[in-house]
Design an enzyme around this catalytic site. Structure first.
Site, mmCIF file in Angstrom:
data_model
loop_
_atom_site.group_PDB
_atom_site.id
_atom_site.type_symbol
_atom_site.label_atom_id
_atom_site.label_comp_id
_atom_site.label_asym_id
_atom_site.label_seq_id
_atom_site.Cartn_x
_atom_site.Cartn_y
_atom_site.Cartn_z
ATOM 1 C CD GLU A 125 28.374 50.698 -29.972
ATOM 2 O OE1 GLU A 125 27.591 49.898 -30.524
ATOM 3 O OE2 GLU A 125 29.018 51.556 -30.598
ATOM 4 C CG ASP A 155 41.021 41.689 -37.703
ATOM 5 O OD1 ASP A 155 41.679 40.720 -37.276
ATOM 6 O OD2 ASP A 155 39.866 41.567 -38.154
ATOM 7 C CB ILE A 156 46.692 40.079 -38.430
ATOM 8 C CG1 ILE A 156 47.378 41.424 -38.225
ATOM 9 C CG2 ILE A 156 47.450 39.260 -39.470
ATOM 10 C CD1 ILE A 156 48.732 41.315 -37.543
ATOM 11 C CG ASP A 157 40.924 36.404 -40.498
ATOM 12 O OD1 ASP A 157 41.223 35.312 -41.013
ATOM 13 O OD2 ASP A 157 39.877 36.591 -39.849
ATOM 14 N N GLY A 190 41.256 33.969 -30.854
ATOM 15 C CA GLY A 190 40.558 32.762 -30.410
ATOM 16 C C GLY A 190 40.547 31.649 -31.432
ATOM 17 C CG ASP A 199 39.771 43.874 -42.341
ATOM 18 O OD1 ASP A 199 39.614 44.835 -43.134
ATOM 19 O OD2 ASP A 199 38.821 43.210 -41.893
ATOM 20 C CG LEU A 211 31.389 48.166 -32.352
ATOM 21 C CD1 LEU A 211 30.294 48.204 -33.408
ATOM 22 C CD2 LEU A 211 30.795 47.874 -30.979
#
Length: 489
Positions: free
Chosen positions: A115, A181-183, A233, A380, A390
């Protein structure tokens, strides 16, 4: 690493997911009332550069470079249609993305049933897109100009044909990379240099520390080898664990791995976030060894988290000894602006003078917990727990900063500079200003990305993909010899 002032950036709104197909949504290059069918966007022939058919094909990866330079001005936006179209035509490494997700030298359902979800310039969000080749994906990107696209799981059936299936159970996710995911926003309670979407070199150290801890745990504790780290980004990083046995994990095992790496609890209530048993688990013991090297400089010096009077109250709250807390409170109240390095040293200094009612072991463990609270990765976890989640594709352009989501080489993780990652406009300018020679005397014709600062990132990705494909080929061979799956988790 040189210091830089924080760069405030306005966070972009996250689009709402919609279950729509190409025919449900107006094309940005057609009239708003026109309907577009996926098949109408592409040629009948499959011109995939990796697996051409027996009829003559044009290799889209080797088509001539655009002769007319893009007119980039100070007013040019990263999301201008002509900028995005030129990026997909000239820079995006579709060939290697296909190889990465296909896992084979022959076309397979690993790519065809994957997907993709597209965010279009009008903020429409198209889910359940799928393609049999890299060239078809490339053509849709050039046609639809998504500001970014995300990658989901491989399904049991073609995602575009899910509505034609008689039974809903026939359409289910069967594999996907284990992702993390690391934010940076999750560090807002401990970073003092920036907040929200803003980042600088000082607070990027939190991401560097997190990558070091998570990467070594995945390799040493779980035996994974093919881990791709990608800059988001703007203010974070993503990890894609690509080993076959990672891709085949069910949700329960994904939750178990996410839980293994999760440490901080308590949210934003200001209380103690680290509550762990002793003796320390080997993973935490190893993590402390990695993190305490950064604690002195990245936390105490650069962040100075307890320099202000209203900040050191939390530090006192984390110390279990009431006698020591009272002594420190008195000292710091008389000199509230005392630097965090000095305040941290005061803890041991006063403890040695006898201002300690509990054991020195209790104090040591409390200090370890403090180091972990301020440095341990903040993941996260929900991103990692679901097979059908996704995640933004590598190499897309971040619409807020214009920077490309490039891979991070963990061997040089401390050298990675998020503020030095090239922007799409910078890269397109570099192509047009390139003055080298190519194709001379029968030499190799260069791809446009090879003329820019994107080159080392694409080459790193190409090498990563080659290593993954080599192991996949060996794994298939072993399975045939053994008569079963040799990579069971």
């Amino acid at each position: 690493m040189p210091q830089a002032d924080a760069q405030p950036l306005k966070p972009e709104p996250e689009p709402q997911a919609q279950d729509v197909t190409m025919s449900d949504t107006p094309s940005p290059v057609q009239g708003s009332n026109d309907k577009v069918n996926l098949e109408d966007l592409f040629d009948d022939e499959d011109s995939d550069p990796e697996f051409p058919s027996s009829v003559p094909q044009i290799n889209s990866e080797e088509e001539p470079s655009q002769t007319e330079p893009i007119k980039i001005t100070p007013r040019s936006s990263f999301s201008d249609p002509e900028i995005i179209r030129a990026f997909y035509q000239r820079l995006f490494p579709f060939r290697y993305l296909f190889q990465w997700l296909n896992h084979s030298a022959a076309p397979s359902n690993d790519f065809a049933h994957r997907e993709f979800a597209f965010t279009l310039p009008n903020d429409a969000y198209l889910r359940y897109q799928s393609f049999t080749t890299a060239d078809l994906l490339r053509k849709q990107c050039i046609q639809m100009l998504p500001t970014r696209f995300e990658i989901g799981p491989v399904y049991s059936s073609n995602p575009r044909e899910r509505k034609t299936l008689r039974k809903a159970s026939a359409f289910r996710p069967v594999s996907k990379e284990l992702v993390f995911d690391i934010d940076m926003t999750d560090y807002d309670d401990v970073r003092t240099c920036c907040t929200g979407a803003s980042i600088c070199h000082k607070c990027w150290s939190f991401i560097t520390m997190a990558i070091k801890v998570v990467d070594v745990a995945l390799r040493e504790d779980f035996g994974f080898k093919h881990i791709l780290w990608v800059y988001s980004g703007r203010r974070g990083a993503h990890a894609w664990v690509c080993d076959k046995r990672a891709r085949l994990l069910d949700d329960s095992r994904r939750r178990a791995i996410a839980g293994y790496l999760e440490l901080l609890k308590g949210g934003d209530q200001g209380g103690k976030k680290v509550n762990i048993r002793r003796p320390l688990h080997p993973h935490l013991d190893r993590s402390l060894e990695i993190l305490k090297r950064h604690f002195q400089t990245s936390i105490l010096i650069e962040q100075d988290p307890w320099g202000a009077e209203d900040k050191y109250a939390h530090l006192l709250q984390l110390l279990p000894d009431p006698t020591l807390r009272a002594a420190l409170q008195k000292k710091w109240d008389s000199s509230p602006s005392r630097a965090s390095t000095a305040k941290w040293a005061d803890i041991d200094a006063l403890a040695k003078t006898g201002a300690l009612s509990k054991s020195s072991r209790d104090l040591l463990e409390a200090k370890q917990d403090i180091v972990l609270e301020y440095t341990y990765p903040r993941l996260d976890a929900e991103v990692s727990k679901k097979l059908n989640h996704l995640l933004k594709s590598p190499f897309v352009v971040h619409p807020g900063t214009g920077r490309v989501c490039v891979p991070i080489d963990t061997r040089k993780v401390e050298e990675f500079d998020p503020l030095g990652v090239p922007t799409v406009t910078q890269l397109l300018t570099e192509i047009d200003e390139w003055e080298g020679e190519e194709g001379k005397d029968g030499g190799k014709k260069l791809q446009d990305w090879e003329k820019t600062n994107l080159k080392p990132y694409v080459e790193f990705f190409r090498t990563f993909v080659a290593g993954l494909l080599k192991e996949e080929k060996g794994g298939v061979k072993r399975e045939r010899e053994d008569g079963g799956d040799a990579m069971e988790f």
